[in-house]
Design a protein around this motif. Structure first.
Motif, short mmCIF file in Angstrom:
data_model
loop_
_atom_site.label_atom_id
_atom_site.label_comp_id
_atom_site.label_asym_id
_atom_site.label_seq_id
_atom_site.Cartn_x
_atom_site.Cartn_y
_atom_site.Cartn_z
N ALA A 99 32.62 39.98 47.56
CA ALA A 99 33.94 39.70 48.13
C ALA A 99 33.99 38.28 48.71
O ALA A 99 34.99 37.56 48.53
CB ALA A 99 34.27 40.72 49.21
N GLU A 100 32.94 37.88 49.40
CA GLU A 100 32.92 36.53 49.98
C GLU A 100 32.91 35.46 48.89
O GLU A 100 33.60 34.44 48.99
CB GLU A 100 31.70 36.37 50.88
N THR A 101 32.13 35.70 47.86
CA THR A 101 32.06 34.74 46.76
C THR A 101 33.38 34.65 46.03
O THR A 101 33.84 33.56 45.68
CB THR A 101 30.94 35.14 45.78
N ALA A 102 34.02 35.79 45.81
CA ALA A 102 35.32 35.79 45.14
C ALA A 102 36.35 35.04 45.96
O ALA A 102 37.20 34.33 45.41
CB ALA A 102 35.78 37.23 44.90
N LEU A 103 36.27 35.14 47.27
CA LEU A 103 37.19 34.42 48.14
C LEU A 103 36.96 32.91 48.06
O LEU A 103 37.91 32.13 47.98
CB LEU A 103 37.04 34.91 49.58
N VAL A 104 35.72 32.49 48.02
CA VAL A 104 35.40 31.07 47.96
C VAL A 104 35.90 30.44 46.66
O VAL A 104 36.46 29.35 46.66
CB VAL A 104 33.87 30.85 48.11
N PHE A 105 35.72 31.15 45.54
CA PHE A 105 36.07 30.59 44.24
C PHE A 105 37.44 31.04 43.73
O PHE A 105 37.79 30.79 42.59
CB PHE A 105 35.00 30.96 43.20
N ASP A 106 38.21 31.75 44.57
CA ASP A 106 39.53 32.26 44.21
C ASP A 106 39.48 33.11 42.95
O ASP A 106 40.26 32.94 42.02
CB ASP A 106 40.53 31.11 44.05
N ILE A 107 38.56 34.05 42.94
CA ILE A 107 38.47 35.03 41.86
C ILE A 107 39.15 36.28 42.38
O ILE A 107 38.75 36.83 43.40
CB ILE A 107 37.00 35.30 41.48
N ALA A 163 50.23 31.66 50.87
CA ALA A 163 51.02 32.65 50.13
C ALA A 163 50.66 32.67 48.65
O ALA A 163 50.79 33.70 47.97
CB ALA A 163 52.51 32.37 50.30
N GLU A 164 50.18 31.55 48.12
CA GLU A 164 49.80 31.49 46.70
C GLU A 164 48.59 32.39 46.40
O GLU A 164 48.39 32.81 45.27
CB GLU A 164 49.50 30.06 46.27
N GLY A 165 47.78 32.67 47.39
CA GLY A 165 46.61 33.52 47.18
C GLY A 165 46.96 34.98 46.96
O GLY A 165 46.12 35.77 46.56
N LEU A 166 48.23 35.34 47.20
CA LEU A 166 48.66 36.72 47.01
C LEU A 166 49.32 36.95 45.67
O LEU A 166 49.60 38.08 45.30
CB LEU A 166 49.64 37.11 48.13
N GLY A 167 49.59 35.89 44.93
CA GLY A 167 50.25 36.01 43.64
C GLY A 167 49.28 36.34 42.52
O GLY A 167 48.07 36.48 42.71
N LYS A 168 49.84 36.44 41.33
CA LYS A 168 49.02 36.72 40.15
C LYS A 168 48.26 35.46 39.75
O LYS A 168 48.71 34.35 39.98
CB LYS A 168 49.89 37.14 38.98
N ARG A 175 42.81 44.15 54.27
CA ARG A 175 41.85 43.15 54.72
C ARG A 175 41.70 42.05 53.68
O ARG A 175 41.71 40.85 53.99
CB ARG A 175 40.50 43.80 54.99
N ARG A 176 41.60 42.43 52.41
CA ARG A 176 41.45 41.45 51.33
C ARG A 176 42.68 40.55 51.24
O ARG A 176 42.56 39.33 51.08
CB ARG A 176 41.23 42.17 50.00
N TRP A 177 43.87 41.13 51.37
CA TRP A 177 45.09 40.33 51.31
C TRP A 177 45.16 39.35 52.48
O TRP A 177 45.56 38.19 52.30
CB TRP A 177 46.32 41.23 51.32
N VAL A 178 44.79 39.79 53.66
CA VAL A 178 44.83 38.92 54.84
C VAL A 178 43.85 37.76 54.66
O VAL A 178 44.18 36.60 54.95
CB VAL A 178 44.54 39.72 56.13
N LYS A 179 42.65 38.04 54.19
CA LYS A 179 41.66 36.98 53.97
C LYS A 179 42.17 35.97 52.95
O LYS A 179 42.01 34.77 53.13
CB LYS A 179 40.33 37.58 53.49
N ARG A 180 42.78 36.46 51.88
CA ARG A 180 43.31 35.55 50.86
C ARG A 180 44.43 34.69 51.44
O ARG A 180 44.54 33.51 51.16
CB ARG A 180 43.85 36.32 49.66
N TYR A 181 45.28 35.31 52.24
CA TYR A 181 46.39 34.58 52.84
C TYR A 181 45.86 33.51 53.80
O TYR A 181 46.36 32.38 53.80
CB TYR A 181 47.32 35.54 53.58
N GLU A 182 44.85 33.84 54.59
CA GLU A 182 44.28 32.87 55.53
C GLU A 182 43.60 31.72 54.79
O GLU A 182 43.62 30.59 55.24
CB GLU A 182 43.28 33.56 56.46
#
Length: 175
Positions: A79-87, A49-54, A38-45
């Motif tokens: 989790a939502e905050t980390a997604l917004v700020f790319d943490i 693809a850059e959201g899945l890298g290091k 779920r976390r990977w899919v949210k990052r990808y959306e």
């Protein structure tokens, strides 16, 4: 080194997006937890693809404080905050929040990493009676050393006598 490569994560995300199955079903197929999928899919959306890298980043005090303020104002989860700020690690937000509540803004300052550049020499411990010894004459110090040697010899003799007496005394045997 991360546990999963970017290509693997991308493959898992593409499989989820192409099929109409759940996060848990995809996770079971790859032997990983569904929440990770779920976390990977949210990052990808959100980031592609850059959201899945290091991502190697160090966050300064102002950034940490703005992230916490945004999280509190918008009433977002970690989790939502980390997604917004790319943490990439949402768990660090909990650490930041606890640090802020326990120590204020000063507790949010990032610590310096690694060994200090200039190691200071440890202070040399002084004997408790060093000042007294410096003011005493040579004869007084020699007399004290002789007294201490005599006392040490006396205690050794006493210990030997106690041990000898303990060996010669018979012990009571239990029946």
């Amino acid at each position: 080194m991360s546990k999963y490569t970017k290509q693997f994560k991308l493959g898992v995300v593409k499989r989820y997006l192409n099929k109409s199955t759940s996060f848990n079903a995809i996770g079971q197929h790859y032997c990983i937890n569904g929440s990770i999928v779920r976390r990977w899919v949210k990052r990808y959306e959100h980031y592609g693809a850059e959201g899945l890298g290091k991502k190697f980043s160090h966050y300064n005090l102002e950034f940490r404080l703005s992230v916490l303020q945004h999280m509190w104002d918008q009433q977002l989860s970690y989790a939502e905050t980390a997604l917004v700020f790319d943490i990439r690690s949402p768990g660090c937000l909990g650490v930041w929040e606890r640090s802020y509540h326990s120590g204020g803004i000063d507790a949010l300052t990032p610590r310096t990493r690694g060994r200090p550049k200039n190691m200071s020499a440890p202070p040399t411990p002084k004997a408790p009676h060093a000042k007294e010894d410096e003011s005493r004459s040579h004869e007084e110090l020699l007399a004290e050393v002789a007294y201490l040697r005599m006392e040490n010899a006396y205690l050794k003799k006493l210990k030997a006598l106690v041990q000898q007496q303990a060996q010669t005394t018979p012990r009571n045997k239990r029946k």
